[in-house]
Design a protein around this motif. Structure first.
Motif, mmCIF file in Angstrom:
data_model
loop_
_atom_site.group_PDB
_atom_site.id
_atom_site.type_symbol
_atom_site.label_atom_id
_atom_site.label_comp_id
_atom_site.label_asym_id
_atom_site.label_seq_id
_atom_site.Cartn_x
_atom_site.Cartn_y
_atom_site.Cartn_z
ATOM 1 N N ARG A 206 0.831 -1.203 0.000
ATOM 2 C CA ARG A 206 0.000 0.000 0.000
ATOM 3 C C ARG A 206 0.864 1.251 0.000
ATOM 4 N NH1 ARG A 206 -4.314 0.894 -1.927
ATOM 5 N NH2 ARG A 206 -4.750 2.578 -0.446
ATOM 6 N N GLN A 271 -10.136 0.634 -1.062
ATOM 7 C CA GLN A 271 -9.324 -0.519 -1.444
ATOM 8 C C GLN A 271 -8.729 -1.203 -0.221
ATOM 9 O OE1 GLN A 271 -6.230 0.415 -4.221
ATOM 10 N NE2 GLN A 271 -5.547 -1.704 -4.436
ATOM 11 N N THR A 275 -9.670 -4.959 1.078
ATOM 12 C CA THR A 275 -8.595 -5.943 1.255
ATOM 13 C C THR A 275 -8.615 -6.527 2.660
ATOM 14 O OG1 THR A 275 -7.233 -4.722 -0.323
ATOM 15 C CG2 THR A 275 -6.103 -6.289 1.121
#
Length: 327
Positions: A206, A271, A275
């Motif tokens: 990330r 996102q 996840t």
């Protein structure tokens, strides 16, 4: 001891179920006057001769476990009413409430004494407490539709969770655990290793985000060795944070509190939440049923809060005119 190790190790499970079990065990020992097998019996404890009194004492022990886990005396009474007791009466209700109230007083006293730093992080977190004094008071009809969607999809996710857990438990019982007790240790070690790899590996992929400048009351990034928002995990600049590491590297109680907070606007990306939801959901299914003391209260709230925050972000973008806080 097993619960302390599993929760402290960061596995996808909770401490509430084991605490309920522990409270019931202590109450059962007190009800029968101790243990004659280990020569730890006392005559003055042998006043609960009838089975009803001993069952009532076990019910009080279960309620004490819930009250200690959530710091909620009324929650302990409701849990005993719904899950534990087979015959409810008003006399038992007052006994259970008195037990839960004593637990709540003891926990609050211990937290007040430990706030000076004598007990590590105890007293500064670890309990799911929400401040709902300042919130939205009026709702439009259009805002109830996302709440209904949360209920429907959340129910389907819960049903899928139960079914997957049933299948995996059936496989464990009939195939895996028949190979001996040593296999149970190998399985717990393997799941711990997988959990650690996922928790440390996924945040590395990330990108870090810049710290917000709007709210100065929340320190960003947080100091090392503390729990809270905005974790700096392999970020190049000192004023950046990793939103996925912020969820993974917190205690579950603090992560839930951050997800439900109205002060952390735009802290998490969709996102990262998606996840974490997929990974934590899968880990919770696999972890529950291993030879480790495990509860499902907090993981269920963790999954629901992550999913609810995702829906909240979608609602904020959809209803642009109404003042909705995604947390």
């Amino acid at each position: 001891s097993g619960s302390i190790g599993s929760v402290g190790g960061g596995l996808a499970l909770g401490k509430e179920g084991p605490l309920v079990h522990t409270g019931a065990c202590i109450a059962s020992l007190l009800g029968q006057g101790g243990s004659t097998k280990y020569h730890l019996s006392s005559r003055w404890l042998q006043i609960f001769k009838s089975d009803r009194d001993r069952r009532d004492l076990v019910t009080c022990g279960c309620a004490a476990g819930v009250a200690a886990a959530f710091r909620a005396p009324v929650g302990g009474v409701l849990f005993a009413l719904e899950e534990v007791t087979s015959w409810w009466r008003s006399q038992l209700m007052w006994r259970v409430f008195f037990t839960s109230a004593v637990v709540a007083v003891v926990v609050r006293t211990a937290m007040g004494w430990c706030k000076s730093g004598k007990c590590g992080h105890f007293g500064s977190g670890g309990f799911i407490i929400w401040d709902v004094s300042d919130g939205q008071e009026d709702y439009s009809f259009a805002e109830f539709l996302p709440m209904a969607i949360i209920g429907v999809i959340g129910g389907l996710l819960g049903a899928l969770f139960n079914q997957l857990t049933l299948y995996i438990t059936h496989w464990r019982r009939n195939y895996l655990h028949k190979k001996g007790n040593r296999v149970k240790i190998y399985e717990a070690c393997l799941i711990s290793l997988i959990t650690s790899i996922i928790s440390f590996g996924l945040p590395l992929f990330r990108k870090c985000s810049a710290c917000p400048e709007s709210d100065s009351s929340i320190e960003c990034p947080r100091p090392p060795g503390t729990y809270g928002n905005y974790v700096n995990f392999f970020c190049s600049n000192s004023n950046e944070y990793n939103d996925l590491a912020t969820i993974f590297f917190n205690t579950q109680d603090d992560a839930i509190r951050n997800l439900f907070s109205a002060k952390t606007i735009h802290e998490y990306s969709a996102q990262s939440l998606l996840t974490f939801l997929v990974m934590f959901y899968s880990l919770a299914v696999v972890t529950f049923g291993t030879a480790v003391p495990a509860g499902q209260f907090v993981p269920g709230i963790m999954i629901g809060s992550t999913y609810g925050r995702l829906v909240g972000m979608f609602v904020v973008k959809l209803y642009t005119k109404t003042n909705i806080e995604e947390g």
